[in-house]
Design a protein around this motif. Structure first.
Motif, PDB file in Angstrom:
ATOM      1  N   HIS A   1       0.797  -1.218   0.000  1.00 43.73           N
ATOM      2  CA  HIS A   1       0.000   0.000   0.000  1.00 43.73           C
ATOM      3  C   HIS A   1       0.838   1.280   0.000  1.00 43.73           C
ATOM      4  CE1 HIS A   1      -3.311  -2.631   0.545  1.00 43.73           C
ATOM      5  NE2 HIS A   1      -3.022  -2.930   1.793  1.00 43.73           N
ATOM      6  N   ILE A   2       2.142   1.161   0.127  1.00 37.59           N
ATOM      7  CA  ILE A   2       2.978   2.357   0.163  1.00 37.59           C
ATOM      8  C   ILE A   2       4.223   2.151  -0.691  1.00 37.59           C
ATOM      9  CG2 ILE A   2       2.220   2.971   2.501  1.00 37.59           C
ATOM     10  CD1 ILE A   2       4.923   2.009   3.542  1.00 37.59           C
ATOM     11  N   GLU A   3       4.823   3.266  -1.092  1.00 38.27           N
ATOM     12  CA  GLU A   3       6.137   3.272  -1.725  1.00 38.27           C
ATOM     13  C   GLU A   3       7.030   4.201  -0.917  1.00 38.27           C
ATOM     14  OE1 GLU A   3       6.209   3.167  -6.371  1.00 38.27           O
ATOM     15  OE2 GLU A   3       4.455   4.330  -5.753  1.00 38.27           O
ATOM     16  N   ILE A   4       8.288   3.840  -0.792  1.00 39.82           N
ATOM     17  CA  ILE A   4       9.235   4.660  -0.049  1.00 39.82           C
ATOM     18  C   ILE A   4      10.442   4.947  -0.936  1.00 39.82           C
ATOM     19  CG2 ILE A   4      10.705   4.837   1.988  1.00 39.82           C
ATOM     20  CD1 ILE A   4       8.796   3.000   3.462  1.00 39.82           C
ATOM     21  N   PHE A   5      10.737   6.234  -1.100  1.00 36.65           N
ATOM     22  CA  PHE A   5      11.874   6.665  -1.909  1.00 36.65           C
ATOM     23  C   PHE A   5      12.861   7.422  -1.027  1.00 36.65           C
ATOM     24  CE2 PHE A   5       8.096   6.747  -4.623  1.00 36.65           C
ATOM     25  CZ  PHE A   5       8.484   5.984  -5.719  1.00 36.65           C
ATOM     26  N   PRO A   6      14.114   6.974  -0.903  1.00 35.36           N
ATOM     27  CA  PRO A   6      15.112   7.764  -0.170  1.00 35.36           C
ATOM     28  C   PRO A   6      15.494   8.994  -0.986  1.00 35.36           C
ATOM     29  CG  PRO A   6      16.136   5.831  -1.147  1.00 35.36           C
ATOM     30  CD  PRO A   6      14.668   5.697  -1.397  1.00 35.36           C
ATOM     31  N   ALA A   7      15.783  10.093  -0.291  1.00 35.17           N
ATOM     32  CA  ALA A   7      16.085  11.335  -0.999  1.00 35.17           C
ATOM     33  C   ALA A   7      16.951  12.251  -0.137  1.00 35.17           C
ATOM     34  CB  ALA A   7      14.793  12.057  -1.380  1.00 35.17           C
ATOM     35  N   THR A   8      17.681  13.135  -0.808  1.00 35.43           N
ATOM     36  CA  THR A   8      18.375  14.233  -0.130  1.00 35.43           C
ATOM     37  C   THR A   8      17.766  15.573  -0.532  1.00 35.43           C
ATOM     38  OG1 THR A   8      20.066  14.274  -1.870  1.00 35.43           O
ATOM     39  CG2 THR A   8      20.549  12.978   0.122  1.00 35.43           C
ATOM     40  N   SER A   9      17.088  15.599  -1.684  1.00 36.74           N
ATOM     41  CA  SER A   9      16.335  16.786  -2.090  1.00 36.74           C
ATOM     42  C   SER A   9      15.251  16.355  -3.069  1.00 36.74           C
ATOM     43  CB  SER A   9      17.244  17.843  -2.724  1.00 36.74           C
ATOM     44  OG  SER A   9      17.770  17.390  -3.953  1.00 36.74           O
ATOM     45  N   ILE A  10      14.100  17.015  -3.004  1.00 39.89           N
ATOM     46  CA  ILE A  10      12.983  16.656  -3.885  1.00 39.89           C
ATOM     47  C   ILE A  10      12.113  17.867  -4.159  1.00 39.89           C
ATOM     48  CG2 ILE A  10      12.765  14.273  -3.028  1.00 39.89           C
ATOM     49  CD1 ILE A  10      10.029  15.482  -1.765  1.00 39.89           C
ATOM     50  N   THR A  11      11.286  17.722  -5.205  1.00 38.52           N
ATOM     51  CA  THR A  11      10.187  18.641  -5.455  1.00 38.52           C
ATOM     52  C   THR A  11       8.937  17.797  -5.670  1.00 38.52           C
ATOM     53  OG1 THR A  11      11.578  20.339  -6.477  1.00 38.52           O
ATOM     54  CG2 THR A  11       9.223  20.418  -6.966  1.00 38.52           C
ATOM     55  N   VAL A  12       7.879  18.100  -4.917  1.00 40.24           N
ATOM     56  CA  VAL A  12       6.589  17.424  -5.076  1.00 40.24           C
ATOM     57  C   VAL A  12       5.594  18.447  -5.611  1.00 40.24           C
ATOM     58  CG1 VAL A  12       4.734  16.140  -3.949  1.00 40.24           C
ATOM     59  CG2 VAL A  12       7.095  15.882  -3.145  1.00 40.24           C
ATOM     60  N   SER A  13       4.984  18.139  -6.767  1.00 37.86           N
ATOM     61  CA  SER A  13       4.001  19.038  -7.372  1.00 37.86           C
ATOM     62  C   SER A  13       2.649  18.341  -7.429  1.00 37.86           C
ATOM     63  CB  SER A  13       4.439  19.429  -8.786  1.00 37.86           C
ATOM     64  OG  SER A  13       5.729  19.999  -8.783  1.00 37.86           O
ATOM     65  N   THR A  14       1.576  19.122  -7.252  1.00 35.04           N
ATOM     66  CA  THR A  14       0.215  18.576  -7.317  1.00 35.04           C
ATOM     67  C   THR A  14      -0.597  19.346  -8.358  1.00 35.04           C
ATOM     68  OG1 THR A  14      -0.604  20.059  -5.583  1.00 35.04           O
ATOM     69  CG2 THR A  14       0.292  17.938  -4.875  1.00 35.04           C
ATOM     70  N   ARG A  15      -1.549  18.647  -8.979  1.00 38.32           N
ATOM     71  CA  ARG A  15      -2.407  19.313  -9.952  1.00 38.32           C
ATOM     72  C   ARG A  15      -3.286  20.368  -9.293  1.00 38.32           C
ATOM     73  NH1 ARG A  15      -4.718  14.518 -13.966  1.00 38.32           N
ATOM     74  NH2 ARG A  15      -2.672  13.744 -14.688  1.00 38.32           N
ATOM     75  N   ARG A  16      -3.825  20.021  -8.131  1.00 39.27           N
ATOM     76  CA  ARG A  16      -4.606  20.962  -7.335  1.00 39.27           C
ATOM     77  C   ARG A  16      -3.893  21.187  -6.011  1.00 39.27           C
ATOM     78  NH1 ARG A  16     -10.945  19.009  -7.901  1.00 39.27           N
ATOM     79  NH2 ARG A  16     -11.098  19.188 -10.172  1.00 39.27           N
ATOM     80  N   LYS A  17      -4.079  22.362  -5.461  1.00 35.81           N
ATOM     81  CA  LYS A  17      -3.434  22.654  -4.186  1.00 35.81           C
ATOM     82  C   LYS A  17      -3.885  21.665  -3.114  1.00 35.81           C
ATOM     83  CE  LYS A  17      -2.250  27.507  -4.702  1.00 35.81           C
ATOM     84  NZ  LYS A  17      -2.318  28.858  -4.104  1.00 35.81           N
ATOM     85  N   ALA A  18      -2.922  21.240  -2.302  1.00 36.91           N
ATOM     86  CA  ALA A  18      -3.188  20.208  -1.289  1.00 36.91           C
ATOM     87  C   ALA A  18      -2.929  20.748   0.113  1.00 36.91           C
ATOM     88  CB  ALA A  18      -2.285  19.001  -1.546  1.00 36.91           C
ATOM     89  N   TYR A  19      -3.636  20.168   1.085  1.00 27.30           N
ATOM     90  CA  TYR A  19      -3.398  20.510   2.488  1.00 27.30           C
ATOM     91  C   TYR A  19      -1.969  20.118   2.855  1.00 27.30           C
ATOM     92  CZ  TYR A  19      -8.470  20.924   2.614  1.00 27.30           C
ATOM     93  OH  TYR A  19      -9.769  21.279   2.361  1.00 27.30           O
TER      94      TYR A  19
END
Length: 288
Positions: A240-258
């Protein structure tokens, strides 16, 4: 040695006089000095800086929950000054993560006999994250909890049930630098730690001092699975989940999210930018 205690008198909706009495009693016969002051929720940053300048402490202690810890930690980043914690809030996620005893005597002992350790911090948008930040379902829970001024576990249950009634999937794009993925998800978590304040483990291999954080993507879940998300005390089913290790990221959404950071609602956003700050904060942990 001089200790400075920043006390949040309203965290967890409980009176802190017992904690204050415990602090004074514990230090009464010790060769240390303890200064106590109250946060006011309005000018906390300025007040903490002022108290540090006035008393020149060797260690600064947050007395409250995760929000109180965050306020104090923000003023100590990069200074090398150890940060202690007395878990007097309603959700003490970082105390669990650091192995701080929940009782006054045990947590006070860590302040005097514990070991300072450097931990990572996540820089996220214009904020810092010590513990967990997310967009989507849990951030909506945090919004209801804060905007309705609900307190304690009963208030948290009300916020969860209200958020469940209007849950929706987010269409997200996660840019990890070397790879970009697109997902439909209930929420996306930036996890410096392993678990929420309720004890629900969402990032079982998380390490506060490994120089990275994890991006945890929750896909479509049933209502029962969502409820377990907030109260289950063991890792979730990896299907039910995916886990990605990261040191920097950008997460973008089509609609604004809480969006929330360390249990504080930050409004609705269409993009989250995050990077790790390795070893940026010294915290007091139980001696091995």
């Amino acid at each position: 040695m001089t200790y400075l205690f920043a006390i949040n008198p309203v965290s967890g909706g409980r009176d802190k006089s017992d904690w204050e009495e415990a602090i004074r009693a514990y230090f009464a016969d010790l060769p240390h000095t303890a200064h106590l002051f109250h946060l006011n929720g309005q000018t906390d940053d300025e007040l903490i800086r002022q108290q540090i300048a006035q008393h020149q402490p060797d260690r600064v202690v947050a007395v409250g929950g995760d929000g109180t810890l965050k306020s104090v930690a923000t003023q100590l980043l990069g200074t090398g000054m150890p940060l202690g914690l007395l878990p007097a809030g309603s959700a003490n996620g970082m105390a669990r993560e650091l192995g701080i005893p929940p009782d006054a005597a045990g947590s006070l002992d860590v302040l005097v006999n514990g070991t300072p350790k450097a931990i990572d911090v996540i820089s996220v948008n214009d904020d810092i994250c010590l513990h967990l930040s997310d967009i989507g379902l849990n951030a909506r829970v945090v919004m209801h909890y804060q905007q309705n001024n609900w307190r304690g576990m009963f208030g948290y249950v009300r916020a969860v049930l209200k958020a469940l009634r209007k849950r929706r999937l987010l269409q997200v794009e996660i840019n990890l630098g070397d790879v970009c993925v697109q997902r439909a998800a209930l929420m996306v978590v930036l996890a410096n730690a392993r678990m929420y304040g309720t004890g629900a483990v969402i990032n079982p291999d998380g390490d506060l001092s490994d120089g990275q954080f994890e991006v945890v993507v929750f896909r479509r879940l049933s209502v029962w699975e969502i409820i377990k998300l907030f109260w289950r005390y063991k890792p979730f089913n990896a299907k039910h989940i995916e886990i990605f290790p990261a040191t920097s990221i950008t997460v973008s959404t089509r609609r604004k999210a809480y969006f929330q950071v360390d249990g504080e609602y930050r409004g609705r956003v269409g993009e989250v930018n995050a990077r790790v700050l390795p070893g940026a904060l010294q915290v007091l942990m139980p001696a091995l």
